[in-house]
Write a protein that holds these residues in place. Structure first.
Motif, PDB file in Angstrom:
ATOM      1  N   THR A 199      16.154 -46.571  25.035  1.00 43.28           N
ATOM      2  CA  THR A 199      16.945 -47.790  25.191  1.00 43.28           C
ATOM      3  C   THR A 199      16.017 -48.961  25.470  1.00 43.28           C
ATOM      4  O   THR A 199      14.977 -48.800  26.111  1.00 43.28           O
ATOM      5  CB  THR A 199      17.971 -47.671  26.334  1.00 43.28           C
ATOM      6  OG1 THR A 199      18.605 -48.945  26.542  1.00 43.28           O
ATOM      7  CG2 THR A 199      17.331 -47.246  27.655  1.00 43.28           C
TER       8      THR A 199
ATOM      9  N   LEU B 145      19.669 -44.940  21.679  1.00 40.27           N
ATOM     10  CA  LEU B 145      20.922 -44.841  22.436  1.00 40.27           C
ATOM     11  C   LEU B 145      21.809 -46.069  22.287  1.00 40.27           C
ATOM     12  O   LEU B 145      22.901 -46.109  22.843  1.00 40.27           O
ATOM     13  CB  LEU B 145      20.610 -44.646  23.922  1.00 40.27           C
ATOM     14  CG  LEU B 145      19.854 -43.365  24.274  1.00 40.27           C
ATOM     15  CD1 LEU B 145      19.500 -43.350  25.759  1.00 40.27           C
ATOM     16  CD2 LEU B 145      20.689 -42.138  23.921  1.00 40.27           C
ATOM     17  N   GLN B 146      21.318 -47.104  21.552  1.00 39.25           N
ATOM     18  CA  GLN B 146      22.107 -48.339  21.453  1.00 39.25           C
ATOM     19  C   GLN B 146      22.521 -48.567  19.995  1.00 39.25           C
ATOM     20  O   GLN B 146      23.012 -47.632  19.363  1.00 39.25           O
ATOM     21  CB  GLN B 146      21.266 -49.496  22.020  1.00 39.25           C
ATOM     22  CG  GLN B 146      20.918 -49.262  23.501  1.00 39.25           C
ATOM     23  CD  GLN B 146      19.906 -50.274  24.016  1.00 39.25           C
ATOM     24  OE1 GLN B 146      18.840 -50.452  23.446  1.00 39.25           O
ATOM     25  NE2 GLN B 146      20.232 -50.943  25.114  1.00 39.25           N
TER      26      GLN B 146
ATOM     27  N   SER C 248      22.911 -44.438  18.518  1.00 39.36           N
ATOM     28  CA  SER C 248      24.146 -43.660  18.721  1.00 39.36           C
ATOM     29  C   SER C 248      25.399 -44.523  18.593  1.00 39.36           C
ATOM     30  O   SER C 248      26.462 -44.016  18.221  1.00 39.36           O
ATOM     31  CB  SER C 248      24.129 -43.007  20.093  1.00 39.36           C
ATOM     32  OG  SER C 248      22.962 -42.247  20.224  1.00 39.36           O
TER      33      SER C 248
ATOM     34  N   ILE D 216      14.849 -40.343  29.576  1.00 39.75           N
ATOM     35  CA  ILE D 216      15.036 -41.658  28.961  1.00 39.75           C
ATOM     36  C   ILE D 216      13.710 -42.411  28.915  1.00 39.75           C
ATOM     37  O   ILE D 216      12.919 -42.342  29.863  1.00 39.75           O
ATOM     38  CB  ILE D 216      16.076 -42.467  29.767  1.00 39.75           C
ATOM     39  CG1 ILE D 216      17.462 -41.824  29.601  1.00 39.75           C
ATOM     40  CG2 ILE D 216      16.111 -43.938  29.362  1.00 39.75           C
ATOM     41  CD1 ILE D 216      18.534 -42.434  30.443  1.00 39.75           C
TER      42      ILE D 216
ATOM     43  N   ILE E 227      23.537 -38.941  16.141  1.00 42.71           N
ATOM     44  CA  ILE E 227      23.336 -38.299  17.454  1.00 42.71           C
ATOM     45  C   ILE E 227      22.583 -36.964  17.305  1.00 42.71           C
ATOM     46  O   ILE E 227      22.334 -36.503  16.185  1.00 42.71           O
ATOM     47  CB  ILE E 227      24.679 -38.095  18.188  1.00 42.71           C
ATOM     48  CG1 ILE E 227      25.614 -37.186  17.391  1.00 42.71           C
ATOM     49  CG2 ILE E 227      25.338 -39.444  18.470  1.00 42.71           C
ATOM     50  CD1 ILE E 227      26.828 -36.719  18.176  1.00 42.71           C
TER      51      ILE E 227
ATOM     52  N   THR F 189      26.529 -42.708  25.397  1.00 43.38           N
ATOM     53  CA  THR F 189      25.629 -42.133  24.389  1.00 43.38           C
ATOM     54  C   THR F 189      24.709 -41.066  25.000  1.00 43.38           C
ATOM     55  O   THR F 189      24.329 -40.125  24.315  1.00 43.38           O
ATOM     56  CB  THR F 189      24.815 -43.215  23.649  1.00 43.38           C
ATOM     57  OG1 THR F 189      24.094 -44.021  24.584  1.00 43.38           O
ATOM     58  CG2 THR F 189      25.728 -44.116  22.832  1.00 43.38           C
ATOM     59  N   CYS F 190      24.408 -41.184  26.298  1.00 43.08           N
ATOM     60  CA  CYS F 190      23.644 -40.111  26.963  1.00 43.08           C
ATOM     61  C   CYS F 190      24.472 -38.822  26.953  1.00 43.08           C
ATOM     62  O   CYS F 190      23.960 -37.724  26.724  1.00 43.08           O
ATOM     63  CB  CYS F 190      23.311 -40.493  28.409  1.00 43.08           C
ATOM     64  SG  CYS F 190      21.977 -41.696  28.525  1.00 43.08           S
TER      65      CYS F 190
ATOM     66  N   GLY G  87      16.046 -39.990  24.928  1.00 42.16           N
ATOM     67  CA  GLY G  87      16.846 -41.141  24.494  1.00 42.16           C
ATOM     68  C   GLY G  87      16.093 -42.440  24.741  1.00 42.16           C
ATOM     69  O   GLY G  87      15.512 -42.641  25.807  1.00 42.16           O
TER      70      GLY G  87
ATOM     71  N   ASN H  25      24.690 -37.204  23.394  1.00 40.12           N
ATOM     72  CA  ASN H  25      23.431 -36.631  22.905  1.00 40.12           C
ATOM     73  C   ASN H  25      22.876 -35.518  23.779  1.00 40.12           C
ATOM     74  O   ASN H  25      21.937 -34.839  23.381  1.00 40.12           O
ATOM     75  CB  ASN H  25      22.366 -37.738  22.824  1.00 40.12           C
ATOM     76  CG  ASN H  25      22.606 -38.678  21.666  1.00 40.12           C
ATOM     77  OD1 ASN H  25      22.591 -38.255  20.520  1.00 40.12           O
ATOM     78  ND2 ASN H  25      22.849 -39.939  21.970  1.00 40.12           N
TER      79      ASN H  25
ATOM     80  N   LEU I  27      25.681 -46.993  27.373  1.00 39.31           N
ATOM     81  CA  LEU I  27      24.522 -46.084  27.480  1.00 39.31           C
ATOM     82  C   LEU I  27      24.924 -44.740  28.082  1.00 39.31           C
ATOM     83  O   LEU I  27      24.442 -43.686  27.652  1.00 39.31           O
ATOM     84  CB  LEU I  27      23.460 -46.697  28.396  1.00 39.31           C
ATOM     85  CG  LEU I  27      22.302 -47.423  27.765  1.00 39.31           C
ATOM     86  CD1 LEU I  27      21.323 -47.855  28.835  1.00 39.31           C
ATOM     87  CD2 LEU I  27      21.583 -46.549  26.730  1.00 39.31           C
TER      88      LEU I  27
ATOM     89  N   VAL J 259      21.232 -36.169  26.551  1.00 45.30           N
ATOM     90  CA  VAL J 259      19.888 -36.712  26.820  1.00 45.30           C
ATOM     91  C   VAL J 259      19.292 -36.056  28.063  1.00 45.30           C
ATOM     92  O   VAL J 259      19.959 -35.913  29.081  1.00 45.30           O
ATOM     93  CB  VAL J 259      19.969 -38.251  26.994  1.00 45.30           C
ATOM     94  CG1 VAL J 259      18.663 -38.824  27.511  1.00 45.30           C
ATOM     95  CG2 VAL J 259      20.351 -38.902  25.670  1.00 45.30           C
TER      96      VAL J 259
END
Ligand code: GDP
Ligand code: IMO
Ligand code: MG
Length: 418
Positions: free
Chosen positions: A264, A9-10, A224, A325, A242, A316-317, A262, A320, A313, A322
């Motif tokens: 992180t 995710l980063q 991502s 996590i 992604i 990107t969640c 995801g 995707n 974050l 997500v």
């Protein structure tokens, strides 16, 4: 059955390799869907460290087949070196690996073009891993590429020669000295070996296996924020990273995607150039780098370090979809009394949790909150109150459940949150 996904995710290096290896016990097939040997996925099994670049992180599991999908770009030299290392360690790679016919090949001249392009950019350089990723994806979308399936055909050498000539004429436009012969010899040797491994039409394979009830886990590379469309362009990689890329990178329909897990870090890192709002270019960042061993698994470069960036974050969640996590490297925060979390940005005179079009560090200031650290992780892996509070805080902010946290590099250093 559905295909579950694990992705970063980063800006990459979130610990995907470790988490995929851990989860792989419950899956039949682990499939890489994008990226190439720019990736470096580290697995530590009973204290023994291995780094994978092209091979999926299920290769150490006897229950798993491992697919290098059509969305991946493959450098035969790097792939064969990886296979040799694994085979020398007693891993029966031949029985556990399938390579997609549609995956594109990285040529020696792609690597040269990558180096020439970075060289020409001077101060504006991307900080590429120089594995030829950008030029190979350019040839793929430009409809010039060579694919794994072509190595089984009679006209392969002709096709190679014609693409190489094209590259050499491009290289002449750069003021760049190069030698290709040695690399080329190694490359053709690797191609000869590659022909002896299982090469398949992976699209029918994976869909048939799915239909037969097999459990499939797709393994992302990069992160991502390095996505070609949604990352910090142009400081990104050349593929979509992604969850949407699972469909195009494996040939799976969107409704067949299941859980999107995801990953992180408990803080944040980035290798190469480009914006990084929560970066700590000071002694605190240096302490994170030392405690976290933040040096690139592919290039050995020191990673830039900072506190976790929650607006990025959350973004990107969203991208995707997500569903859960996994937070890695919480143990790295043990030795800090307090650690920061970036909850908002100050941008053009106002505060926002949304990412602006340009995430350039000069215009944007992170707003940090500080949390008390837990000091240590007990041997029985019980959860201290401060760690529970951090996990609850992340869950509330991101509105997604944290299902596991990782507290060390080894395969089993994980704590489940029910
Ligand atoms: P990937 O590219 O996402 O697979 O991540 P990398 O392998 O490039 O970088 C992650 C690094 O952190 C590797 O050296 C891992 O062994 C290590 N690692 C993974 N999880 C943990 C953790 O929970 N704690 C610590 N201390 N190290 C971890
Ligand atoms: P894993 O899978 C971290 C970065 C490079 C550079 C930019 C473009 O291990 O998380 P490229 O070689 O793709 O042209 O480089 O992307 N980058 C990564 N950073 N982890 C990775 O992979 C990366 N793959 C590429 O440092 O900034
Ligand atoms: Mg990595």
């Amino acid at each position: 059955m559905k295909v579950d996904v694990i992705l970063g995710l980063q800006w990459g290096d979130e610990g995907k390799g470790k988490i995929v290896d851990f989860f792989a016990e419950k899956y039949d097939i682990i499939a890489r869907f994008q990226g190439g040997p720019n990736a470096g996925h580290t697995l530590v099994i009973n204290g023994k460290k291995s780094v994978l670049h092209t091979i999926p992180s299920g290769i150490f599991r006897p229950n798993c087949m491992n697919l290098i999908g059509n969305g991946v770009v493959i450098d035969p030299i790097i792939l064969m070196a990886e296979i040799s290392k694994l085979e020398a360690a007693g891993i029966p790679v031949r029985e556990r690996l399938i390579i997609a016919k549609r995956a594109n090949l990285i040529l020696p001249s792609h690597r040269l073009l990558d180096a020439a392009s970075e060289n020409a950019k001077g101060k504006e350089k991307i900080g590429s891993t120089l594995k030829g990723i950008g030029p190979t994806y350019m040839d793929k979308t430009g409809r010039n590429g060579l694919r794994i399936g072509n190595i089984l055909e009679d006209d392969f050498q002709d096709r190679y020669n014609s693409l190489k000539e094209k590259h050499l004429s491009l290289l002449r436009n750069y003021n760049f000295n190069f030698k290709i012969e040695e690399q080329e010899n190694q490359w053709f040797e690797a191609i000869d070996r590659l022909r002896t491994y299982t090469i398949k039409d992976s699209v029918y394979y994976i869909n048939n296996e799915l239909k037969a009830g097999k459990k499939i886990l797709a393994e992302g590379a990069q992160g991502s924020m390095l996505d070609i469309d949604f990352g910090t362009y142009p400081f990104v990689t050349s593929s979509n990273t992604i969850s949407a890329a699972v469909c195009t990178g494996l040939g799976i329909a969107p409704h067949k995607i299941g859980e999107v897990i995801g990953i992180t870090k408990a803080y944040c890192t980035r290798v190469g150039s480009g914006p990084f709002p929560s970066e700590l270019d000071n002694e605190v960042g240096e302490k994170i780098r030392q405690e976290g061993g933040e040096f690139g698994a592919t290039t050995g470069r020191p990673r830039r370090c900072g506190w976790i960036d929650l607006p990025a974050l959350k973004y990107t969640c969203m991208l995707n979809g997500v569903t859960q996590i996994v937070v890695t490297k919480l143990d790295v925060l043990n030795s800090f009394d307090k650690f920061g979390v970036c909850t908002e940005y100050e941008y053009d005179g106002h505060r926002t949790q949304e990412l602006p079009f340009r995430l350039e560090s000069a215009n944007i200031q992170p707003v940090f909150e500080y949390k008390k650290s837990w000091g240590s992780v007990p041997e029985d892996m019980s959860v201290k109150q401060e760690m529970q509070e951090y996990v609850d805080f992340l869950t509330n902010y991101l509105e997604i459940k944290v299902s596991w946290v990782s507290v060390g590099p080894d395969r089993n250093q994980l704590i489940e949150f029910k």
